[in-house]
Design a protein around this motif. Structure first.
Motif, short mmCIF file in Angstrom:
data_model
loop_
_atom_site.label_atom_id
_atom_site.label_comp_id
_atom_site.label_asym_id
_atom_site.label_seq_id
_atom_site.Cartn_x
_atom_site.Cartn_y
_atom_site.Cartn_z
N TRP B 161 -64.94 -35.95 41.39
CA TRP B 161 -65.48 -36.65 42.58
C TRP B 161 -65.67 -38.14 42.26
N PRO B 203 -55.48 -37.68 41.60
CA PRO B 203 -56.08 -37.75 42.94
C PRO B 203 -56.59 -36.40 43.45
N ILE B 204 -57.65 -36.45 44.25
CA ILE B 204 -58.08 -35.30 45.04
C ILE B 204 -57.99 -35.74 46.50
N ILE B 205 -57.18 -35.03 47.27
CA ILE B 205 -57.05 -35.37 48.69
C ILE B 205 -58.13 -34.62 49.46
N GLY B 206 -58.78 -35.34 50.35
CA GLY B 206 -59.87 -34.73 51.11
C GLY B 206 -59.37 -33.92 52.28
N LEU B 207 -60.27 -33.14 52.89
CA LEU B 207 -59.86 -32.35 54.04
C LEU B 207 -59.52 -33.25 55.22
N ASP B 208 -59.93 -34.53 55.14
CA ASP B 208 -59.51 -35.49 56.16
C ASP B 208 -58.18 -36.14 55.80
N GLN B 209 -57.54 -35.63 54.74
CA GLN B 209 -56.23 -36.10 54.28
C GLN B 209 -56.28 -37.50 53.66
N MET B 370 -62.65 -37.94 64.75
CA MET B 370 -62.51 -36.74 63.93
C MET B 370 -62.59 -37.07 62.42
N TYR B 373 -66.15 -37.42 61.52
CA TYR B 373 -66.85 -36.12 61.52
C TYR B 373 -66.56 -35.36 60.24
N LEU B 374 -65.27 -35.29 59.89
CA LEU B 374 -64.87 -34.54 58.70
C LEU B 374 -65.48 -35.18 57.46
N ASN B 375 -65.35 -36.48 57.35
CA ASN B 375 -65.84 -37.16 56.15
C ASN B 375 -67.35 -37.05 56.00
N ARG B 377 -69.22 -34.71 56.51
CA ARG B 377 -69.71 -33.46 55.91
C ARG B 377 -70.07 -33.68 54.44
N ALA B 378 -69.46 -34.68 53.82
CA ALA B 378 -69.73 -34.92 52.40
C ALA B 378 -71.09 -35.56 52.17
#
Lengths: 385, 400
Positions: B161, B203-209, B370, B373-375, B377-378
């Motif tokens: 992270w 890299p780690i790609i997030g659920l928001d891409q 959107m 909203y997705l981001n 959540r972190a």
């Protein structure tokens, strides 16, 4: 009262569960979502072979004559496999609309082709400013000697890229705000004047905004026939049929959402048993236990409301609006809670693209926005109490 | 008790407004408008930092002798508000808000002289090496080991992270130097150069891409002991000091008021059958509830600021503002989602890249709804999850 599945329904459930286990592994799904098509043609053919494209249609047109209970059984399982195929668009939104509204010939031609997997369809109904208030549809179809000319723009046409034919809702009379005067046209997406701007949605589906610039269609393109459509209300009242189709779509995504929630609950529960912090599995912390219990209860309550809505619908199509709005509210609220808790309890991992959790969460988020969100359906419910 | 804000602050506000107006560029504003998380697009955020640096305003909260502004809490708040109003992107927090204060609090004179100027100027870009795959909420269980070897440590392990590690040339991190005693006792705070041999970033790609996060691997990485902040095995004190800054050093309310106003602005533009979402009483009611929650937080933060002005330290209250601040952030993004409805569905990662020429398929106001909203959540996960924060309050405030 008996909520148990029939023998056929149990077989359908088992075969859908097997399909999901075998064909819908997360990595495979993610790859499909990133591919240009957005799903797999082979899997679509398999779905046709398994009879899943003909479930709700009348036997006369090659259907299985199934009910929405069967649709529910199927969609709950497919939801666990992150469905991306144009099933909802083809079978429910478009196929069922044709079955309700179409002429005998249209039903014979289109539904038969849908059932065999030869034809995929998409329904273009929404526009900027419509927000599920179907009467607000304003796109015009102006009568001409030998047909109609369509002008306007449709937004968020689900699975439009895959569609062999488009169903387009436009106004043949009246003005925005009138429930009357809407007609549905069956149009080749390659017709002159049609421009499709396609995109992927957040949950991995494909959709498009479509502009119609002087698109000429013949009278035979009118679903249900030209005579009745020009009649103000029409025998084929497109508005009412659209409402019914939207209700069926809500039942379908409601079942899908119940499947998705169930999967998220199970996945999260398992994770809290194996993820250790402070020397113990995090599932040992009472605060997380209670949160998981709440998630579990949300899943169960959603399943119950789904059953209520499906059974009310099967009993009386006309009187099921309230139950169906209730379902959309329930899955909207539960879906949000279950999805958010799944992310939170997975911690940073839940925020990544590597885990399937985020995909299910996004699907639930999108389901709430489709066919009217919680607020829309609370308002509709309020008009019915 | 006194609620009034003195006349001198009005002049101060005007002075800030004038400076921002005259110095911010359209490109920088675009990055602020399109930012979907607290981590703005780095190039433009750093360009903004450099403009502020020239004016001496890059780190208003630092003590004056190290490059701070000497502003009081009210002035700092006004500055933050005016930056928001101008759509300035938030400055990348790792250097200015996290690493800097640690070095000021625990560094040697040499370390302060070496690192602080380059943090202010933006020459150094820091990332934070705290969490590990097995050490998240339970941070003290971290296992990345630094073995003593003469004047150096040899570091082995994995950090996760790590926001913007792909841009960073420096990292501040926590490593284990002893396995004796309580887990907190064997931790050391280290500064390191990301170009040191043996460090690799994935890299780690997030659920928001979006690519914000990374995993950082250490394979026999040699770090001079001179890079240590504080004493060996006393890194936990430094870390706690920093976490307090991370959690409570920031004020949430001004940004939240701003974000909520943005949602109103969106709602006024969303057409629903000839009327707007803003006209919907269901919607307006939720908006009002949130505004009241933000006001409560605002005055909680004011009370904390007032206590700080009177010479007290931020305590476990920081956990309260972190919990409320992040929960309200999330609620605001949910309300925006409800406002735009279906417009939230198209995936628009390329469109919201600053400088992008991609064509949006939804109205401009809906583009970032959107992703935000997705981001968001972190926010209840990072910086010490909200569960951990509640635990701190239960223990430290309630005495349970």
């Amino acid at each position: 009262m008996d909520f148990s599945l029939s023998e056929e329904q149990r077989m359908l459930k088992d075969s859908a569960a097997r399909f999901v286990k075998k064909e819908c592994q997360f990595e495979q799904r993610r790859e499909q979502m990133r591919s240009p098509l957005g799903y797999s043609d082979e899997q679509w053919a398999q779905m046709a072979e398994l009879g899943w494209l003909c479930i709700p249609f009348n036997e006369e047109y090659g259907g299985l004559g199934g009910s929405l209970v069967d649709v529910m059984v199927l969609l709950e399982e497919l939801g666990k496999g992150l469905m991306v195929e144009p099933w909802l668009s083809t079978v429910i939104l478009s196929g069922r609309l044709i079955e309700m509204l179409g002429t005998e010939q249209q039903k014979q031609e289109v539904i038969t082709a849908v059932c065999s997997g030869q034809m995929k369809l998409a329904l273009a109904y929404s526009e900027v400013g419509v927000r599920q208030q179907l009467a607000a549809i304003s796109m015009e179809a102006t009568p001409r000697a030998d047909g109609f000319v369509l002008n306007g723009e449709k937004t968020l046409v689900l699975s439009a890229q895959a569609a062999d034919q488009l169903l387009v809702v436009a106004r043949t009379s009246g003005k925005a705000g009138d429930e009357q005067g809407l007609s549905v046209f069956l149009i080749d997406p390659n017709a002159e004047g049609i421009t499709l701007s396609g995109y992927a949605t957040v949950d991995g589906y494909r959709a498009a905004n479509i502009t119609f610039d002087n698109v000429q269609v013949s009278g035979s393109a009118v679903v249900g026939g030209v005579e009745t459509s020009l009649n103000d209300v029409g025998l084929n009242n497109a508005f009412d049929s659209l409402q019914v189709v939207m209700n069926e779509a809500i039942l379908a995504v409601g079942a899908e959402a119940v499947g998705v929630m169930d999967l998220l609950y199970q996945t999260t529960l398992e994770y809290t048993k194996i993820r250790k912090q402070f020397g113990v599995p995090i599932g040992k912390f009472q605060v997380l236990q209670h949160r998981l219990v709440d998630v579990f209860m949300q899943c169960e309550q959603s399943r119950s409301v789904l059953l209520m809505a499906v059974l009310h619908y099967v009993e009386s199509v006309k009187e099921s609006n309230k139950s169906i709005s209730g379902l959309k509210v329930q899955i909207g609220k539960s879906g949000r809670q279950v999805g958010q808790e799944a992310i939170q309890l997975h911690g940073g991992m839940g925020m990544t693209d590597e885990l399937d959790v985020g995909y299910y969460f996004k699907r639930l988020t999108c389901i709430d926005a489709l066919f009217g969100n919680v607020d829309f359906h609370l308002e509709r419910y309020a008009t019915l109490v | 008790m006194d609620l009034t804000i003195g006349l001198k602050y009005h002049e101060f506000r005007e002075q800030i407004q004038k400076f921002i107006r005259e110095n911010i560029t359209d490109d920088i504003r675009e990055a602020g408008r399109l930012a979907t998380s607290v981590f703005a697009e780095p190039k433009r955020a750093m360009a903004w930092q450099k403009i502020l640096y020239k004016q001496g305003w890059a780190a208003p909260h630092w003590p004056k002798q190290f490059g701070g502004t000497g502003w009081d809490v009210v002035e700092r708040s006004i500055f933050a508000q005016e930056c928001l109003k101008a759509n300035a992107p938030p400055l990348i927090p790792m250097s200015l808000l996290m690493c800097g204060p640690c070095i000021i609090g625990y560094g040697t004179e040499e370390q302060k002289a070496e690192y602080l100027p380059k943090i202010l100027s933006g020459q150094d870009f820091w990332c934070q090496g705290y969490s590990e795959p097995g050490a998240g909420s339970d941070l003290a269980s971290l296992q990345t080991f630094a073995e003593s070897d003469g004047d150096d440590y040899i570091v082995n392990g994995t950090k996760i992270w790590t926001t913007y590690a792909q841009y960073a040339n420096k990292m501040f991190c926590l490593v284990r130097t002893s396995r004796e005693g309580k887990p907190q006792q064997g931790i050391t705070f280290l500064l390191l150069d990301m170009n040191t041999p043996g460090i690799s970033v994935e890299p780690i790609i997030g659920l928001d891409q979006v690519h914000e996060q990374n995993t950082v691997f250490f394979d026999n990485v040699r770090i001079p002991k001179a890079n240590r902040i504080g004493k060996e095995n006393d890194g936990w004190s430094v870390a706690k000091y920093l976490l307090m800054f991370e959690r409570g050093g920031q004020e949430y309310a001004p940004a939240l008021h701003f974000q909520l106003a943005e949602v109103r602005n969106i709602a006024e533009q969303v057409d629903v059958a000839g009327t707007s979402v803003w006209q919907n009483p269901f919607f307006k009611r939720k908006y009002c509830e949130l505004e009241i929650e933000i006001s409560a937080l605002e005055f909680t933060e004011n009370r904390i600021k007032s206590a700080l002005t009177n010479g007290q330290n931020p305590g476990p209250e920081a956990s309260m503002t972190k919990i409320r601040g992040t929960e309200i952030t999330q609620a605001i993004t949910e309300l925006a989602l409800e406002a735009v409805g279906e417009f939230a569905l198209p995936l628009q990662v390329d469109v919201i890249e600053p400088g992008s020429t991609c064509v949006s398929v939804v109205p401009e106001y809906a583009q970032t709804v959107m992703p935000k909203y997705l981001n968001a959540r972190a926010t209840s996960i990072y910086g010490g999850s909200n569960e951990v924060q509640r635990g701190i309050i239960a223990k430290m405030v309630l005495g349970l």
